[in-house]
Motif scaffolding. Structure first.
Motif, PDB file in Angstrom:
ATOM      1  N   PHE A  45      24.607 -73.951  84.987  1.00 43.38           N
ATOM      2  CA  PHE A  45      25.120 -72.583  84.908  1.00 43.38           C
ATOM      3  C   PHE A  45      26.229 -72.421  85.938  1.00 43.38           C
ATOM      4  O   PHE A  45      26.272 -73.135  86.946  1.00 43.38           O
ATOM      5  CB  PHE A  45      24.007 -71.563  85.182  1.00 43.38           C
ATOM      6  CG  PHE A  45      22.929 -71.538  84.140  1.00 43.38           C
ATOM      7  CD1 PHE A  45      23.050 -70.746  83.019  1.00 43.38           C
ATOM      8  CD2 PHE A  45      21.791 -72.320  84.282  1.00 43.38           C
ATOM      9  CE1 PHE A  45      22.053 -70.722  82.047  1.00 43.38           C
ATOM     10  CE2 PHE A  45      20.789 -72.313  83.328  1.00 43.38           C
ATOM     11  CZ  PHE A  45      20.918 -71.513  82.202  1.00 43.38           C
ATOM     12  N   ASP A  46      27.113 -71.487  85.697  1.00 46.11           N
ATOM     13  CA  ASP A  46      28.104 -71.152  86.715  1.00 46.11           C
ATOM     14  C   ASP A  46      27.457 -70.311  87.812  1.00 46.11           C
ATOM     15  O   ASP A  46      27.729 -70.504  89.000  1.00 46.11           O
ATOM     16  CB  ASP A  46      29.279 -70.376  86.104  1.00 46.11           C
ATOM     17  CG  ASP A  46      30.208 -71.262  85.296  1.00 46.11           C
ATOM     18  OD1 ASP A  46      30.183 -72.494  85.511  1.00 46.11           O
ATOM     19  OD2 ASP A  46      30.940 -70.732  84.440  1.00 46.11           O
ATOM     20  N   VAL A  47      26.604 -69.358  87.406  1.00 39.43           N
ATOM     21  CA  VAL A  47      25.981 -68.437  88.363  1.00 39.43           C
ATOM     22  C   VAL A  47      24.487 -68.336  88.089  1.00 39.43           C
ATOM     23  O   VAL A  47      24.078 -68.148  86.939  1.00 39.43           O
ATOM     24  CB  VAL A  47      26.601 -67.019  88.278  1.00 39.43           C
ATOM     25  CG1 VAL A  47      25.957 -66.091  89.308  1.00 39.43           C
ATOM     26  CG2 VAL A  47      28.106 -67.058  88.474  1.00 39.43           C
ATOM     27  N   VAL A  48      23.686 -68.478  89.129  1.00 40.80           N
ATOM     28  CA  VAL A  48      22.257 -68.175  89.069  1.00 40.80           C
ATOM     29  C   VAL A  48      21.995 -67.003  90.005  1.00 40.80           C
ATOM     30  O   VAL A  48      22.474 -66.992  91.146  1.00 40.80           O
ATOM     31  CB  VAL A  48      21.390 -69.381  89.475  1.00 40.80           C
ATOM     32  CG1 VAL A  48      19.929 -68.958  89.644  1.00 40.80           C
ATOM     33  CG2 VAL A  48      21.488 -70.492  88.433  1.00 40.80           C
ATOM     34  N   LEU A  49      21.252 -66.018  89.528  1.00 39.77           N
ATOM     35  CA  LEU A  49      20.894 -64.860  90.339  1.00 39.77           C
ATOM     36  C   LEU A  49      19.409 -64.924  90.647  1.00 39.77           C
ATOM     37  O   LEU A  49      18.577 -64.993  89.733  1.00 39.77           O
ATOM     38  CB  LEU A  49      21.225 -63.557  89.618  1.00 39.77           C
ATOM     39  CG  LEU A  49      22.712 -63.345  89.303  1.00 39.77           C
ATOM     40  CD1 LEU A  49      23.006 -63.729  87.858  1.00 39.77           C
ATOM     41  CD2 LEU A  49      23.134 -61.902  89.557  1.00 39.77           C
ATOM     42  N   ALA A  50      19.066 -64.920  91.916  1.00 39.20           N
ATOM     43  CA  ALA A  50      17.670 -64.946  92.347  1.00 39.20           C
ATOM     44  C   ALA A  50      17.172 -63.518  92.452  1.00 39.20           C
ATOM     45  O   ALA A  50      17.359 -62.843  93.464  1.00 39.20           O
ATOM     46  CB  ALA A  50      17.536 -65.666  93.683  1.00 39.20           C
ATOM     47  N   GLY A  51      16.542 -63.035  91.404  1.00 36.12           N
ATOM     48  CA  GLY A  51      16.069 -61.658  91.368  1.00 36.12           C
ATOM     49  C   GLY A  51      16.697 -60.898  90.219  1.00 36.12           C
ATOM     50  O   GLY A  51      17.920 -60.824  90.127  1.00 36.12           O
ATOM     51  N   ARG A  66      33.087 -60.491  82.531  1.00 36.15           N
ATOM     52  CA  ARG A  66      34.231 -61.178  83.109  1.00 36.15           C
ATOM     53  C   ARG A  66      34.186 -62.695  82.953  1.00 36.15           C
ATOM     54  O   ARG A  66      35.128 -63.386  83.329  1.00 36.15           O
ATOM     55  CB  ARG A  66      34.332 -60.809  84.595  1.00 36.15           C
ATOM     56  CG  ARG A  66      34.682 -59.338  84.814  1.00 36.15           C
ATOM     57  CD  ARG A  66      34.307 -58.853  86.198  1.00 36.15           C
ATOM     58  NE  ARG A  66      34.793 -57.500  86.443  1.00 36.15           N
ATOM     59  CZ  ARG A  66      34.181 -56.403  86.013  1.00 36.15           C
ATOM     60  NH1 ARG A  66      33.062 -56.488  85.317  1.00 36.15           N
ATOM     61  NH2 ARG A  66      34.693 -55.203  86.270  1.00 36.15           N
ATOM     62  N   MET A  67      33.085 -63.203  82.428  1.00 36.99           N
ATOM     63  CA  MET A  67      32.944 -64.639  82.234  1.00 36.99           C
ATOM     64  C   MET A  67      32.008 -64.888  81.057  1.00 36.99           C
ATOM     65  O   MET A  67      31.468 -63.940  80.471  1.00 36.99           O
ATOM     66  CB  MET A  67      32.398 -65.304  83.500  1.00 36.99           C
ATOM     67  CG  MET A  67      31.042 -64.776  83.930  1.00 36.99           C
ATOM     68  SD  MET A  67      30.393 -65.530  85.444  1.00 36.99           S
ATOM     69  CE  MET A  67      30.002 -67.167  84.863  1.00 36.99           C
ATOM     70  N   ASP A  68      31.823 -66.134  80.689  1.00 40.88           N
ATOM     71  CA  ASP A  68      30.953 -66.486  79.577  1.00 40.88           C
ATOM     72  C   ASP A  68      29.509 -66.151  79.929  1.00 40.88           C
ATOM     73  O   ASP A  68      28.935 -66.741  80.855  1.00 40.88           O
ATOM     74  CB  ASP A  68      31.099 -67.991  79.301  1.00 40.88           C
ATOM     75  CG  ASP A  68      30.277 -68.446  78.103  1.00 40.88           C
ATOM     76  OD1 ASP A  68      29.570 -67.613  77.507  1.00 40.88           O
ATOM     77  OD2 ASP A  68      30.363 -69.646  77.767  1.00 40.88           O
ATOM     78  N   PRO A  69      28.871 -65.198  79.226  1.00 40.44           N
ATOM     79  CA  PRO A  69      27.501 -64.815  79.571  1.00 40.44           C
ATOM     80  C   PRO A  69      26.510 -65.973  79.489  1.00 40.44           C
ATOM     81  O   PRO A  69      25.494 -65.964  80.195  1.00 40.44           O
ATOM     82  CB  PRO A  69      27.169 -63.733  78.533  1.00 40.44           C
ATOM     83  CG  PRO A  69      28.490 -63.211  78.084  1.00 40.44           C
ATOM     84  CD  PRO A  69      29.416 -64.384  78.123  1.00 40.44           C
ATOM     85  N   ALA A  70      26.782 -66.959  78.641  1.00 40.48           N
ATOM     86  CA  ALA A  70      25.874 -68.095  78.504  1.00 40.48           C
ATOM     87  C   ALA A  70      25.835 -68.954  79.762  1.00 40.48           C
ATOM     88  O   ALA A  70      24.956 -69.807  79.901  1.00 40.48           O
ATOM     89  CB  ALA A  70      26.282 -68.949  77.305  1.00 40.48           C
ATOM     90  N   ARG A  71      26.770 -68.712  80.687  1.00 38.74           N
ATOM     91  CA  ARG A  71      26.825 -69.478  81.933  1.00 38.74           C
ATOM     92  C   ARG A  71      26.157 -68.729  83.082  1.00 38.74           C
ATOM     93  O   ARG A  71      26.318 -69.100  84.245  1.00 38.74           O
ATOM     94  CB  ARG A  71      28.276 -69.798  82.287  1.00 38.74           C
ATOM     95  CG  ARG A  71      29.033 -70.561  81.212  1.00 38.74           C
ATOM     96  CD  ARG A  71      28.529 -71.981  81.077  1.00 38.74           C
ATOM     97  NE  ARG A  71      28.770 -72.756  82.291  1.00 38.74           N
ATOM     98  CZ  ARG A  71      28.315 -73.989  82.492  1.00 38.74           C
ATOM     99  NH1 ARG A  71      27.590 -74.575  81.564  1.00 38.74           N
ATOM    100  NH2 ARG A  71      28.591 -74.629  83.616  1.00 38.74           N
ATOM    101  N   ILE A  72      25.413 -67.672  82.757  1.00 41.04           N
ATOM    102  CA  ILE A  72      24.744 -66.848  83.764  1.00 41.04           C
ATOM    103  C   ILE A  72      23.241 -66.934  83.550  1.00 41.04           C
ATOM    104  O   ILE A  72      22.752 -66.786  82.428  1.00 41.04           O
ATOM    105  CB  ILE A  72      25.187 -65.372  83.673  1.00 41.04           C
ATOM    106  CG1 ILE A  72      26.707 -65.255  83.807  1.00 41.04           C
ATOM    107  CG2 ILE A  72      24.493 -64.526  84.735  1.00 41.04           C
ATOM    108  CD1 ILE A  72      27.239 -63.873  83.488  1.00 41.04           C
ATOM    109  N   CYS A  73      22.493 -67.139  84.621  1.00 42.75           N
ATOM    110  CA  CYS A  73      21.022 -67.213  84.549  1.00 42.75           C
ATOM    111  C   CYS A  73      20.420 -66.323  85.623  1.00 42.75           C
ATOM    112  O   CYS A  73      20.796 -66.397  86.792  1.00 42.75           O
ATOM    113  CB  CYS A  73      20.553 -68.654  84.733  1.00 42.75           C
ATOM    114  SG  CYS A  73      18.745 -68.861  84.705  1.00 42.75           S
ATOM    115  N   VAL A  74      19.472 -65.480  85.226  1.00 41.10           N
ATOM    116  CA  VAL A  74      18.754 -64.600  86.144  1.00 41.10           C
ATOM    117  C   VAL A  74      17.308 -65.088  86.249  1.00 41.10           C
ATOM    118  O   VAL A  74      16.632 -65.254  85.228  1.00 41.10           O
ATOM    119  CB  VAL A  74      18.771 -63.135  85.663  1.00 41.10           C
ATOM    120  CG1 VAL A  74      18.010 -62.241  86.638  1.00 41.10           C
ATOM    121  CG2 VAL A  74      20.204 -62.646  85.483  1.00 41.10           C
ATOM    122  N   VAL A  75      16.842 -65.322  87.467  1.00 45.38           N
ATOM    123  CA  VAL A  75      15.470 -65.762  87.698  1.00 45.38           C
ATOM    124  C   VAL A  75      14.692 -64.600  88.306  1.00 45.38           C
ATOM    125  O   VAL A  75      15.034 -64.117  89.382  1.00 45.38           O
ATOM    126  CB  VAL A  75      15.430 -66.983  88.643  1.00 45.38           C
ATOM    127  CG1 VAL A  75      13.983 -67.438  88.855  1.00 45.38           C
ATOM    128  CG2 VAL A  75      16.280 -68.125  88.096  1.00 45.38           C
TER     129      VAL A  75
END
Length: 275
Positions: A45-51, A66-75
């Motif tokens: 992923f480009d971005v992982v969000l912890a929380g 602003r970016m490809d949503p498929a490259r974002i992960c929320v944990v």
């Protein structure tokens, strides 16, 4: 406040902005999805969000524009949000801060709330309603705190916040039920201040982010892999991993620490903050 840890790449390269006036769309968007999913070990992923409370879900939504949503992960560790800070909060919205940046962010927040029904509407579903009640905030000060309240008021008015100072006499006239013993001065946010339903707001951001293609994972960030001063990935213990505690490793260029009361734990994993 969210903390963006160092990346292996320059931000403008890692986040691929669409053309001006455009937004990303994702073929993986379901339009109605609200459940967490499970990525595979080693996924990138480009971005992982912890929380994934209000801070994480809000950040995921704005990043997905602003970016490809498929490259974002929320944990998110609490998939039901039973113990999360967001639904336990009062959901207050006010402009009365002593810091200019906080005042401006709050005013932007209120502007967004006015249009969020359409902004966060998921195709095929009703527009979200956070039941905002704009009855305002009243802050009171004794003689000892009056100068501080005046100074804060000056900051707020410089930002064009709709607030007014009220003397003791004016307070008695406007709010005759108040006990004004020891009260010297008041500051009232007469417009765009009040409270809302934080549970509805959280669900609106989360559902919209998922519908755009953002991945939500039910689990906890258990480790942060760093290459010197940069983040290269995170270990995630899934909620259904059982006693064995099997972890997934997710590669990422950026880690956003949106873990609320657990933020210090996440930061410590990356060697950030006091021991």
């Amino acid at each position: 406040m969210l903390k963006l840890l160092h990346s292996r790449r320059v931000l403008s390269r890692a986040i691929r902005y669409p053309a001006a006036g455009c937004r990303w769309s994702s073929s993986t968007a379901t339009g109605t999805a609200t459940a967490a999913t499970t990525p595979s070990d080693g996924d990138e992923f480009d971005v992982v969000l912890a929380g994934g409370g209000i801070m994480g879900s809000c950040a995921a939504y704005f990043l997905a524009q602003r970016m490809d949503p498929a490259r974002i992960c929320v944990v998110e560790r609490d998939a039901t949000y039973k113990h999360a800070s967001t639904p336990l909060s009062v959901g207050g919205v006010r402009h009365q801060f002593s810091n200019r940046e906080n005042v401006l962010m709050s005013m932007h927040c209120m502007d967004f709330i006015k249009t969020m029904g359409q902004e966060l509407r998921v195709p095929g579903q009703d527009a979200p309603d956070v039941q905002f009640c704009g009855d305002g905030y009243l802050l009171l000060a004794s003689a000892a705190g009056a100068d501080t309240l005046r100074g804060n008021y000056d900051v707020q008015r410089e930002c064009n916040a709709p607030v007014e100072l009220l003397t003791r006499t004016e307070l008695g006239t406007k709010f005759p039920w108040l006990n004004l013993d020891a009260v010297e001065l008041g500051c009232f946010g007469y417009r765009n201040e009040g409270w809302l339903d934080p549970w509805s707001l959280l669900n609106a951001f989360r559902a919209k982010a998922i519908s755009m293609g953002v991945t939500y994972v039910a689990g906890s960030v258990s480790s942060v892999a760093c290459d010197g001063q940069t983040v290269s990935g995170v270990g995630v213990k899934l909620n259904d991993a059982g006693e064995a505690g099997e972890e997934l490793f997710l590669s990422c260029d950026y880690l956003v620490n949106s873990a609320g009361p657990h933020a210090a734990e996440v930061a410590a994993m990356a060697g950030v903050g006091a021991p």
